[in-house]
Design an enzyme around this catalytic site. Structure first.
Site, PDB file in Angstrom:
ATOM      1  N   CYS A  99       0.850  -1.187   0.000  1.00  0.00           N
ATOM      2  CA  CYS A  99       0.000   0.000   0.000  1.00  0.00           C
ATOM      3  C   CYS A  99       0.887   1.239   0.000  1.00  0.00           C
ATOM      4  O   CYS A  99       1.892   1.293   0.722  1.00  0.00           O
ATOM      5  CB  CYS A  99      -0.885  -0.012   1.249  1.00  0.00           C
ATOM      6  SG  CYS A  99      -1.977   1.408   1.371  1.00  0.00           S
ATOM      7  N   HIS A 145      -9.989   1.240   2.298  1.00  0.00           N
ATOM      8  CA  HIS A 145      -9.540   2.583   2.686  1.00  0.00           C
ATOM      9  C   HIS A 145     -10.731   3.487   2.993  1.00  0.00           C
ATOM     10  O   HIS A 145     -10.680   4.317   3.896  1.00  0.00           O
ATOM     11  CB  HIS A 145      -8.718   3.230   1.568  1.00  0.00           C
ATOM     12  CG  HIS A 145      -7.288   2.779   1.503  1.00  0.00           C
ATOM     13  ND1 HIS A 145      -6.375   3.056   2.493  1.00  0.00           N
ATOM     14  CD2 HIS A 145      -6.611   2.095   0.551  1.00  0.00           C
ATOM     15  CE1 HIS A 145      -5.186   2.551   2.154  1.00  0.00           C
ATOM     16  NE2 HIS A 145      -5.301   1.961   0.977  1.00  0.00           N
TER      17      HIS A 145
HETATM   18 NI    NI Z   1      -3.706   0.973   0.010  1.00  0.00          NI
END
Ligand code: NI
Length: 190
Positions: A99, A145
């Site tokens: 990420c 997210h």
């Molecule tokens: Ni991410």
């Protein structure tokens, strides 16, 4: 415009994200900024909170993976207010993820292989689609997210323990990155 990417420990990644309405100011600027920022940092997906904007917008471009996974050729998605429904009957697959907000860490994450996705695109058209395989994983990661979740929230306590010091350093801002970042504000000294 390339924006800084907010890093693990920054409260914006754990703040609630608002639904986007058609009159949302600067939606197209936000989408363009997400694209530029993601390409600049060589990501395959990015969510608005990662650039400090707590709204439900995601951009995904997995075309770069098409050499290994031909089904991802030309696969680019702008997701506004996406809703993921996992197919509970589908197998759960474990695969490595990373990420942009958690640089330098890659961990296996177990996710459902198939999902149903409802979303609005940048032209305010609504879509419904069954998605499977690697794209389903990327969509789940990015939509997490929007639910204030990060991929490391899914890993085992033992794995989490092993990366604890790296995460602590991120929170303190002790990291190096090839792209512009924004780390958690320091606690005020008393
Ligand atoms: Ni991410």
């Amino acid at each position: 415009m390339i924006l800084p990417i907010y890093i693990y420990g920054h409260p914006v990644l754990r703040a609630a994200n608002a639904e986007v309405t058609p009159d949302y100011p600067g939606l197209h600027d936000l989408i363009n900024n997400l694209k530029e920022t993601m390409y600049n940092s060589e990501g395959i997906g990015i969510a608005a909170p990662q650039v400090g904007v707590n709204t439900k917008v995601v951009y995904i471009d997995v075309d770069v993976l098409a050499e290994d996974m031909p089904e991802l050729k030309d696969c680019r998605l702008t997701l506004i207010n996406p809703v993921v429904t996992v197919d509970e009957t589908a197998p759960i697959v474990s695969r490595e993820e990373g990420c942009l907000s958690v640089p330098g860490i890659h961990e296996n994450v177990r996710r459902h292989e198939k999902i149903h996705l409802h979303w609005t695109d940048e032209n305010w058209q609504e879509h419904d689609q069954d998605i499977e395989g690697y794209l389903a994983r990327v969509v789940q990661h990015e939509c997490d997210h929007l639910d204030q979740k990060l991929f490391i929230d899914h890993i085992s306590p033992i794995r989490k323990q092993l990366i604890r010091s790296k995460l602590n350093n991120m929170v303190k801002g002790n990291i190096r990155c090839d792209y512009r970042i924004k780390v958690a504000p320091r606690n005020r000294k008393r």
